[in-house]
Design a protein around this motif. Sequence first.
Motif, PDB file in Angstrom:
ATOM      1  N   LEU A  37       0.794  -1.226   0.000  1.00 47.08           N
ATOM      2  CA  LEU A  37       0.000   0.000   0.000  1.00 47.08           C
ATOM      3  C   LEU A  37       0.829   1.282   0.000  1.00 47.08           C
ATOM      4  O   LEU A  37       0.360   2.327  -0.452  1.00 47.08           O
ATOM      5  N   SER A  38       2.077   1.223   0.484  1.00 51.08           N
ATOM      6  CA  SER A  38       2.898   2.426   0.539  1.00 51.08           C
ATOM      7  C   SER A  38       3.910   2.497  -0.598  1.00 51.08           C
ATOM      8  O   SER A  38       4.676   3.460  -0.685  1.00 51.08           O
ATOM      9  N   SER A  39       3.919   1.478  -1.468  1.00 47.75           N
ATOM     10  CA  SER A  39       4.804   1.496  -2.634  1.00 47.75           C
ATOM     11  C   SER A  39       4.142   2.277  -3.769  1.00 47.75           C
ATOM     12  O   SER A  39       2.977   2.657  -3.693  1.00 47.75           O
ATOM     13  N   HIS A  40       4.904   2.491  -4.828  1.00 47.44           N
ATOM     14  CA  HIS A  40       4.370   3.188  -5.991  1.00 47.44           C
ATOM     15  C   HIS A  40       3.600   2.229  -6.902  1.00 47.44           C
ATOM     16  O   HIS A  40       3.732   1.014  -6.814  1.00 47.44           O
ATOM     17  N   TYR A  41       2.825   2.818  -7.804  1.00 45.06           N
ATOM     18  CA  TYR A  41       2.185   2.062  -8.880  1.00 45.06           C
ATOM     19  C   TYR A  41       3.262   1.386  -9.744  1.00 45.06           C
ATOM     20  O   TYR A  41       4.403   1.838  -9.795  1.00 45.06           O
ATOM     21  N   ILE A  42       2.895   0.305 -10.416  1.00 42.45           N
ATOM     22  CA  ILE A  42       3.749  -0.260 -11.459  1.00 42.45           C
ATOM     23  C   ILE A  42       3.625   0.633 -12.688  1.00 42.45           C
ATOM     24  O   ILE A  42       2.513   0.937 -13.127  1.00 42.45           O
ATOM     25  N   GLN A  43       4.754   1.069 -13.241  1.00 45.41           N
ATOM     26  CA  GLN A  43       4.742   1.912 -14.438  1.00 45.41           C
ATOM     27  C   GLN A  43       5.674   1.312 -15.490  1.00 45.41           C
ATOM     28  O   GLN A  43       6.894   1.419 -15.391  1.00 45.41           O
ATOM     29  N   LYS A  44       5.080   0.665 -16.463  1.00 41.86           N
ATOM     30  CA  LYS A  44       5.845   0.086 -17.560  1.00 41.86           C
ATOM     31  C   LYS A  44       5.139   0.423 -18.867  1.00 41.86           C
ATOM     32  O   LYS A  44       3.912   0.586 -18.905  1.00 41.86           O
ATOM     33  N   LYS A 141       4.557   9.638  -8.940  1.00 41.77           N
ATOM     34  CA  LYS A 141       4.858   9.637  -7.503  1.00 41.77           C
ATOM     35  C   LYS A 141       3.679   9.186  -6.634  1.00 41.77           C
ATOM     36  O   LYS A 141       3.764   9.238  -5.408  1.00 41.77           O
ATOM     37  N   ALA A 142       2.599   8.719  -7.232  1.00 42.02           N
ATOM     38  CA  ALA A 142       1.469   8.237  -6.433  1.00 42.02           C
ATOM     39  C   ALA A 142       1.832   6.929  -5.747  1.00 42.02           C
ATOM     40  O   ALA A 142       2.564   6.101  -6.294  1.00 42.02           O
ATOM     41  N   VAL A 143       1.337   6.743  -4.520  1.00 42.91           N
ATOM     42  CA  VAL A 143       1.494   5.456  -3.842  1.00 42.91           C
ATOM     43  C   VAL A 143       0.188   4.686  -3.986  1.00 42.91           C
ATOM     44  O   VAL A 143      -0.867   5.250  -4.293  1.00 42.91           O
ATOM     45  N   ASN A 144       0.259   3.392  -3.747  1.00 45.92           N
ATOM     46  CA  ASN A 144      -0.897   2.544  -4.030  1.00 45.92           C
ATOM     47  C   ASN A 144      -2.122   2.893  -3.189  1.00 45.92           C
ATOM     48  O   ASN A 144      -3.258   2.737  -3.641  1.00 45.92           O
ATOM     49  N   HIS A 145      -1.890   3.377  -1.970  1.00 39.43           N
ATOM     50  CA  HIS A 145      -3.019   3.763  -1.122  1.00 39.43           C
ATOM     51  C   HIS A 145      -3.839   4.874  -1.766  1.00 39.43           C
ATOM     52  O   HIS A 145      -5.031   5.035  -1.467  1.00 39.43           O
ATOM     53  N   ASP A 146      -3.223   5.635  -2.688  1.00 35.53           N
ATOM     54  CA  ASP A 146      -3.945   6.696  -3.386  1.00 35.53           C
ATOM     55  C   ASP A 146      -5.041   6.142  -4.283  1.00 35.53           C
ATOM     56  O   ASP A 146      -5.846   6.906  -4.822  1.00 35.53           O
ATOM     57  N   GLY A 147      -5.077   4.812  -4.441  1.00 36.42           N
ATOM     58  CA  GLY A 147      -6.137   4.183  -5.215  1.00 36.42           C
ATOM     59  C   GLY A 147      -7.519   4.381  -4.616  1.00 36.42           C
ATOM     60  O   GLY A 147      -8.518   3.974  -5.215  1.00 36.42           O
ATOM     61  N   HIS A 148      -7.600   4.990  -3.444  1.00 35.34           N
ATOM     62  CA  HIS A 148      -8.909   5.372  -2.893  1.00 35.34           C
ATOM     63  C   HIS A 148      -9.531   6.497  -3.723  1.00 35.34           C
ATOM     64  O   HIS A 148     -10.757   6.579  -3.849  1.00 35.34           O
ATOM     65  N   THR A 149      -8.703   7.383  -4.249  1.00 40.03           N
ATOM     66  CA  THR A 149      -9.202   8.546  -4.999  1.00 40.03           C
ATOM     67  C   THR A 149      -8.716   8.563  -6.440  1.00 40.03           C
ATOM     68  O   THR A 149      -9.253   9.321  -7.252  1.00 40.03           O
ATOM     69  N   MET A 150      -7.704   7.779  -6.774  1.00 42.84           N
ATOM     70  CA  MET A 150      -7.174   7.709  -8.131  1.00 42.84           C
ATOM     71  C   MET A 150      -7.547   6.371  -8.765  1.00 42.84           C
ATOM     72  O   MET A 150      -7.718   5.375  -8.061  1.00 42.84           O
ATOM     73  N   HIS A 229      -4.406   6.226   7.956  1.00 39.23           N
ATOM     74  CA  HIS A 229      -3.359   5.753   7.054  1.00 39.23           C
ATOM     75  C   HIS A 229      -2.025   6.479   7.239  1.00 39.23           C
ATOM     76  O   HIS A 229      -0.984   5.991   6.795  1.00 39.23           O
ATOM     77  N   ASP A 230      -2.045   7.634   7.875  1.00 41.27           N
ATOM     78  CA  ASP A 230      -0.772   8.320   8.152  1.00 41.27           C
ATOM     79  C   ASP A 230       0.142   7.483   9.050  1.00 41.27           C
ATOM     80  O   ASP A 230       1.354   7.718   9.095  1.00 41.27           O
ATOM     81  N   GLU A 231      -0.424   6.515   9.749  1.00 42.26           N
ATOM     82  CA  GLU A 231       0.387   5.672  10.629  1.00 42.26           C
ATOM     83  C   GLU A 231       1.209   4.639   9.860  1.00 42.26           C
ATOM     84  O   GLU A 231       2.155   4.067  10.420  1.00 42.26           O
ATOM     85  N   PHE A 232       0.854   4.376   8.604  1.00 41.63           N
ATOM     86  CA  PHE A 232       1.610   3.345   7.874  1.00 41.63           C
ATOM     87  C   PHE A 232       1.949   3.723   6.433  1.00 41.63           C
ATOM     88  O   PHE A 232       2.640   2.974   5.750  1.00 41.63           O
ATOM     89  N   ILE A 233       1.503   4.886   5.975  1.00 46.31           N
ATOM     90  CA  ILE A 233       1.820   5.311   4.618  1.00 46.31           C
ATOM     91  C   ILE A 233       2.921   6.365   4.649  1.00 46.31           C
ATOM     92  O   ILE A 233       2.855   7.332   5.396  1.00 46.31           O
ATOM     93  N   SER A 234       3.969   6.140   3.845  1.00 43.73           N
ATOM     94  CA  SER A 234       5.038   7.126   3.693  1.00 43.73           C
ATOM     95  C   SER A 234       5.249   7.359   2.201  1.00 43.73           C
ATOM     96  O   SER A 234       4.914   6.503   1.372  1.00 43.73           O
ATOM     97  N   ARG A 235       5.800   8.498   1.868  1.00 46.09           N
ATOM     98  CA  ARG A 235       6.000   8.850   0.457  1.00 46.09           C
ATOM     99  C   ARG A 235       7.491   9.025   0.191  1.00 46.09           C
ATOM    100  O   ARG A 235       8.084  10.034   0.539  1.00 46.09           O
ATOM    101  N   PHE A 236       8.065   8.004  -0.429  1.00 52.21           N
ATOM    102  CA  PHE A 236       9.489   7.978  -0.698  1.00 52.21           C
ATOM    103  C   PHE A 236       9.824   8.872  -1.889  1.00 52.21           C
ATOM    104  O   PHE A 236       9.204   8.780  -2.946  1.00 52.21           O
ATOM    105  N   GLU A 237      10.796   9.750  -1.711  1.00 55.84           N
ATOM    106  CA  GLU A 237      11.292  10.605  -2.789  1.00 55.84           C
ATOM    107  C   GLU A 237      12.705  10.153  -3.137  1.00 55.84           C
ATOM    108  O   GLU A 237      13.619  10.232  -2.317  1.00 55.84           O
ATOM    109  N   ALA A 238      12.888   9.684  -4.356  1.00 55.42           N
ATOM    110  CA  ALA A 238      14.206   9.208  -4.768  1.00 55.42           C
ATOM    111  C   ALA A 238      15.162  10.379  -4.958  1.00 55.42           C
ATOM    112  O   ALA A 238      14.748  11.462  -5.400  1.00 55.42           O
TER     113      ALA A 238
END
Length: 458
Positions: A37-44, A141-150, A229-238
Amino acid sequence: MASHAFRRISECFVQPHRPTQMSNQICHLTPWDIAMLSSHYIQKGLLFKKPSTLVHPDHFTDKLLEKLRHSLSLTLSHFYPLAGRFVTHKTQDPPSYAVFIDCKNSDGAKFIYATLDMTISDILSPIDVPPIVHSFFDHHKAVNHDGHTMPLLSIQVTELVDGVFIGCSMNHAAGDGTSYWNFFNTWSQIFQAHDQGHEYEVSISQQLIHNRWFPNDCSPPINLPFKHHDEFISRFEAPFLRERVFHFSADSIAKLKAKANSECNTTKISSFQSLSALVWRSITRARSPPYEQRTSCKLAINNRPRMGAVPEEYFGNSIHVVSAETTTGELVENGLGWAAWKLNLTVAKHNERVVLELLRKWLECPLIYDLGSFFDPYCVMMGSSPRFSVYGNEFGMGKAVAARSGYANKYDGKVTSYPGREGGGSIDLEVCLSPDNMRALESDQEFINATSHSSLLY
């Protein structure tokens, strides 16, 4: 790249062509899904060359977009969870947080058309993958948890001067790489059947299994012990990374495999284990850590072949990450075969009993993968698989000339594998490293001597 005009022309939503009784239901998430849930979407995505003789270019584009949208709608009838959205049920006392896919109450998958005044050569000729490629994908940069609104699935068709890029962003909590390429392969198959006049009666090659698999002592929904979800969702910036694609011919891969097996007096080491060992040793040398520094090579591994109850047609996530570890000194002082054998043993140990034990531990203490802490600065992560059918996908423009990926899930040491375009056992590796580490890798003779120029026939 600022001088090149990227324009998003239009967007719409695509629904499954034929809703079924199952597509009106909810789809529960398994431990494998929730962990993402806190990882990014698959983009290929795939880059195609436009037909060489186009009398009416605008007509070609309009027809292509119409066919892509229609075949996508037909495909979503089989992959109906991708047309849904995430929904959460929460309780406060005791705190619980349950996520599932609502397959019915959604706008559907997104479909975007964009243009860019660049050529195929502008994309493929530079040594590094141009940053503009990231714009070929939605959900940046969307994380999978954003699938609630995306949307859980977003297709972006970017028209170049002489080519077309079809980029797909799929929610990684809805499915893994096997599921992703099953979707892409089926979409291509339905597109081609429709292109040949077979309007609706398309027999797809792989019937999907949508019933999510849960361990025997677990029944859905899985309630996470969180209030928000703030307790387990983080947004990694490379950090700033160089991305470069290295090509390994079938002959080069065969030589690596023969060398690794010969050094260990065995025949058990696979081609990919041999290549992964080369990459692990080469990137570690490029980083020049102290000899006592621990280093690891992690492999994304498909659980389906190891689980009697989870067939290849299973749609969802069924992956783990396995890791071989040693010190820098041991890794660089011993040969290719030594490192490859460590990877071989690591993979061999990952059986059904181990998978079930990992799931038992996860249920006792649920873990959501955090990219920022899951991968340390001295690891190499081998993602995706050269076994996926990438270049078998066609959308009326012949075979793709290249596969590329977006921003998602990249960091220093991430390596993504694809089959080589010419097939036959060749492999392309997309390597992400800091600029200093990439320069050092480019000077590593063992690594560079194993690479070769890809024959891009377009």
